[in-house]
Design an enzyme around this catalytic site. Structure first.
Site, PDB file in Angstrom:
ATOM      1  N   ASN A 152       6.535 -15.039  -1.775  1.00  0.00           N
ATOM      2  CA  ASN A 152       7.771 -14.271  -1.683  1.00  0.00           C
ATOM      3  C   ASN A 152       8.711 -14.985  -0.706  1.00  0.00           C
ATOM      4  O   ASN A 152       8.435 -15.024   0.494  1.00  0.00           O
ATOM      5  CB  ASN A 152       7.422 -12.857  -1.195  1.00  0.00           C
ATOM      6  N   CYS A 190      15.405  -8.930   0.740  1.00  0.00           N
ATOM      7  CA  CYS A 190      15.060  -9.553  -0.555  1.00  0.00           C
ATOM      8  C   CYS A 190      16.084  -9.255  -1.651  1.00  0.00           C
ATOM      9  O   CYS A 190      16.030  -9.863  -2.714  1.00  0.00           O
ATOM     10  CB  CYS A 190      13.672  -9.128  -0.996  1.00  0.00           C
ATOM     11  N   HIS A 215      13.053 -10.221  -8.368  1.00  0.00           N
ATOM     12  CA  HIS A 215      12.597 -10.732  -7.071  1.00  0.00           C
ATOM     13  C   HIS A 215      11.106 -11.062  -7.183  1.00  0.00           C
ATOM     14  O   HIS A 215      10.326 -10.290  -7.712  1.00  0.00           O
ATOM     15  CB  HIS A 215      12.846  -9.684  -5.997  1.00  0.00           C
TER      16      HIS A 215
HETATM   17  N1  ACO Z   1      -7.273 -10.245   2.026  1.00  0.00           N
HETATM   18  C1  ACO Z   1      -8.324  -9.429   1.801  1.00  0.00           C
HETATM   19  N2  ACO Z   1      -8.232  -8.099   1.862  1.00  0.00           N
HETATM   20  C2  ACO Z   1      -7.032  -7.570   2.140  1.00  0.00           C
HETATM   21  C3  ACO Z   1      -5.890  -8.363   2.384  1.00  0.00           C
HETATM   22  C4  ACO Z   1      -6.049  -9.746   2.307  1.00  0.00           C
HETATM   23  N3  ACO Z   1      -5.023 -10.601   2.525  1.00  0.00           N
HETATM   24  N4  ACO Z   1      -4.858  -7.550   2.640  1.00  0.00           N
HETATM   25  C5  ACO Z   1      -5.307  -6.283   2.543  1.00  0.00           C
HETATM   26  N5  ACO Z   1      -6.625  -6.303   2.260  1.00  0.00           N
HETATM   27  C6  ACO Z   1      -7.524  -5.162   2.070  1.00  0.00           C
HETATM   28  C7  ACO Z   1      -7.038  -3.919   2.788  1.00  0.00           C
HETATM   29  O1  ACO Z   1      -7.444  -3.926   4.140  1.00  0.00           O
HETATM   30  C8  ACO Z   1      -7.703  -2.833   1.984  1.00  0.00           C
HETATM   31  O2  ACO Z   1      -9.030  -2.718   2.415  1.00  0.00           O
HETATM   32  P1  ACO Z   1      -9.701  -1.245   2.580  1.00  0.00           P
HETATM   33  O3  ACO Z   1      -9.666  -0.665   1.201  1.00  0.00           O
HETATM   34  O4  ACO Z   1     -11.060  -1.567   3.086  1.00  0.00           O
HETATM   35  O5  ACO Z   1      -8.822  -0.523   3.538  1.00  0.00           O
HETATM   36  C9  ACO Z   1      -7.727  -3.401   0.568  1.00  0.00           C
HETATM   37  O6  ACO Z   1      -7.531  -4.825   0.703  1.00  0.00           O
HETATM   38  C10 ACO Z   1      -6.638  -2.847  -0.321  1.00  0.00           C
HETATM   39  O7  ACO Z   1      -5.408  -2.900   0.377  1.00  0.00           O
HETATM   40  P2  ACO Z   1      -4.089  -2.309  -0.251  1.00  0.00           P
HETATM   41  O8  ACO Z   1      -2.998  -2.326   0.769  1.00  0.00           O
HETATM   42  O9  ACO Z   1      -4.418  -1.006  -0.935  1.00  0.00           O
HETATM   43  O10 ACO Z   1      -3.799  -3.408  -1.361  1.00  0.00           O
HETATM   44  P3  ACO Z   1      -2.727  -3.345  -2.475  1.00  0.00           P
HETATM   45  O11 ACO Z   1      -3.371  -3.477  -3.785  1.00  0.00           O
HETATM   46  O12 ACO Z   1      -1.749  -2.229  -2.267  1.00  0.00           O
HETATM   47  O13 ACO Z   1      -1.936  -4.713  -2.243  1.00  0.00           O
HETATM   48  C11 ACO Z   1       0.078  -5.624  -1.319  1.00  0.00           C
HETATM   49  C12 ACO Z   1      -1.257  -4.945  -1.018  1.00  0.00           C
HETATM   50  C13 ACO Z   1      -0.169  -6.932  -1.998  1.00  0.00           C
HETATM   51  C14 ACO Z   1       0.807  -5.859   0.009  1.00  0.00           C
HETATM   52  C15 ACO Z   1       0.923  -4.713  -2.219  1.00  0.00           C
HETATM   53  O14 ACO Z   1       0.929  -3.400  -1.706  1.00  0.00           O
HETATM   54  C16 ACO Z   1       2.323  -5.194  -2.400  1.00  0.00           C
HETATM   55  O15 ACO Z   1       2.572  -6.221  -2.985  1.00  0.00           O
HETATM   56  N6  ACO Z   1       3.339  -4.410  -1.965  1.00  0.00           N
HETATM   57  C17 ACO Z   1       4.705  -4.725  -2.198  1.00  0.00           C
HETATM   58  C18 ACO Z   1       5.204  -5.845  -1.350  1.00  0.00           C
HETATM   59  C19 ACO Z   1       6.608  -6.200  -1.832  1.00  0.00           C
HETATM   60  O16 ACO Z   1       6.912  -6.141  -2.989  1.00  0.00           O
HETATM   61  N7  ACO Z   1       7.483  -6.549  -0.979  1.00  0.00           N
HETATM   62  C20 ACO Z   1       8.832  -6.828  -1.535  1.00  0.00           C
HETATM   63  C21 ACO Z   1       9.799  -6.697  -0.643  1.00  0.00           C
HETATM   64  S1  ACO Z   1       9.620  -7.918   0.547  1.00  0.00           S
HETATM   65  C22 ACO Z   1      11.037  -7.947   1.512  1.00  0.00           C
HETATM   66  O17 ACO Z   1      11.997  -7.258   1.302  1.00  0.00           O
HETATM   67  C23 ACO Z   1      10.986  -8.838   2.708  1.00  0.00           C
END
Ligand code: ACO
Length: 325
Positions: free
Chosen positions: A282, A119, A252
């Site tokens: 993304n 990214c 990004h």
């Molecule tokens: N739908 C419903 N529930 C979900 C989903 C979904 N799609 N995905 C996860 N959950 C659930 C999880 O299972 C978890 O449930 P639990 O509490 O019962 O275990 C709950 O939601 C919370 O999950 P978290 O992982 O804590 O959610 P978070 O708020 O951290 O969001 C996310 C996850 C969106 C992936 C976030 O961590 C994020 O954006 N991270 C950064 C990603 C990024 O920026 N990538 C950039 C680089 S990409 C590249 O280089 C290719």
């Protein structure tokens, strides 16, 4: 006289198949994967993304974006003397998308290569093109970010498959007597390879290991908010400017919460933040040039505006490019 580089044209392209959260949620439910529009919007800010048709390649998307950028610069493809394509989803293992794109543009001879920094790929590519122009190695560079990330998604993993989309963005960067690119700052830390990767590789006629994206979202989130602030500050310091000089922040486009947090840390009002993640998801290396092109064509980014581009992603890689548009 000092030789600078300046963006003279932008272009972008999204494949026509647009999938809203509601459509994706229904498709995933049919596979037994539970998610919701509310969860996706609240945690990421994403409402829709575009997916390329199965027979459409990265270079096809790159070609459309490149044609628009070359046209916007008032040039012909034959004027281009350097092609760099930032991508992690190339048409084939080799040759590069840049070589395939060069041929599709109907030109030959100029150097063409891919940049693989996930990214952060576009800011890496722009920074390299800037250095090559300043050194005299090139005068009219085509710098592209293009991805078909849908090909890498594990549609049984709801924590990743709702986040990504396909698309391409491009700029023409030309030698100039006045500064366009003011400063850049690039970094990587390979100890984080495992938190965001597609571990599979080709060997002996087979794919060894998983060819699908795996991510520790929480670890990526935490690292991203820290490095996006430090890269912006380092780039401003190199250009002897401050946050107050930034007209537009184009980070990004991965997660709206990361983007808001970066703007807040830089004390920038949200009106200065360009957001396309809501409509594109993304798109990895394509996200920044796609957002830049939309901001230019909508009339937000104008000639003379100071724009901060920031990338962060797998590697771990991160970096920023500060420019006067
Ligand atoms: N739908 C419903 N529930 C979900 C989903 C979904 N799609 N995905 C996860 N959950 C659930 C999880 O299972 C978890 O449930 P639990 O509490 O019962 O275990 C709950 O939601 C919370 O999950 P978290 O992982 O804590 O959610 P978070 O708020 O951290 O969001 C996310 C996850 C969106 C992936 C976030 O961590 C994020 O954006 N991270 C950064 C990603 C990024 O920026 N990538 C950039 C680089 S990409 C590249 O280089 C290719």
């Amino acid at each position: 006289m000092t030789r600078y580089s300046r963006i003279t044209g932008t272009g972008s392209f999204l494949p026509p198949n647009r999938l809203t959260n509601a459509q994706l949620v229904a498709d995933l439910a049919a596979r037994g994967v539970e998610t919701s529009d509310e969860w996706i919007v609240e945690r990421t800010g994403i409402s829709a993304r575009h997916f390329a048709a199965p027979d459409v390649t990265c270079s096809d998307l790159a070609l459309e974006a490149s044609r628009r950028a070359i046209d916007a610069a008032g040039l012909q493809a034959a004027d281009i003397d350097l092609i760099i394509v930032a991508t992690s989803t190339p048409d084939m293992v080799f040759p590069s998308v840049a070589c395939i794109l060069q041929h599709k543009l109907g030109i030959a001879g100029c150097p063409a290569f891919d940049m693989q920094a996930v990214c952060s790929g576009f800011v890496y590519a722009l920074s390299v093109a800037d250095a090559m122009i300043k050194s005299g190695a090139a005068s009219k560079a085509l710098v592209v970010g293009a991805e078909v990330f849908s090909r890498l998604l594990d549609f049984s993993d709801r924590t990743t498959c709702v986040l990504f989309g396909d698309g391409a963005g491009a700029v023409v960067l030309e030698a100039s007597q006045t500064p366009g690119i003011l400063a850049s700052d690039l970094h990587a830390d390979g100890k984080y390879v495992g938190i965001l990767c597609v571990p599979g590789h080709v060997s002996g006629g087979q794919v060894i290991g998983s060819p699908l994206l795996t991510m520790d979202g929480k670890a990526v989130f935490k690292l991203a908010v820290g490095v996006l602030e430090s890269a912006a500050r380092a780039t401003l310091a190199k250009a002897e400017l401050t946050e107050a000089d930034i007209d537009w922040l184009i980070p990004h486009q991965a997660n709206l919460r990361i983007m808001h947090s970066t703007a807040k840390k830089l004390k920038l009002p949200l009106e200065k933040l360009i957001v396309t993640v809501d409509q594109h998801g993304n798109t990895s290396a394509a996200s920044i040039p796609l957002a830049l092109d939309e901001a230019v064509r909508s009339g937000k980014v104008k000639k003379g505006d100071v724009v901060m581009l920031e990338g962060v992603g797998g590697g771990f890689t991160w970096g920023a490019v500060l420019l006067k548009y």
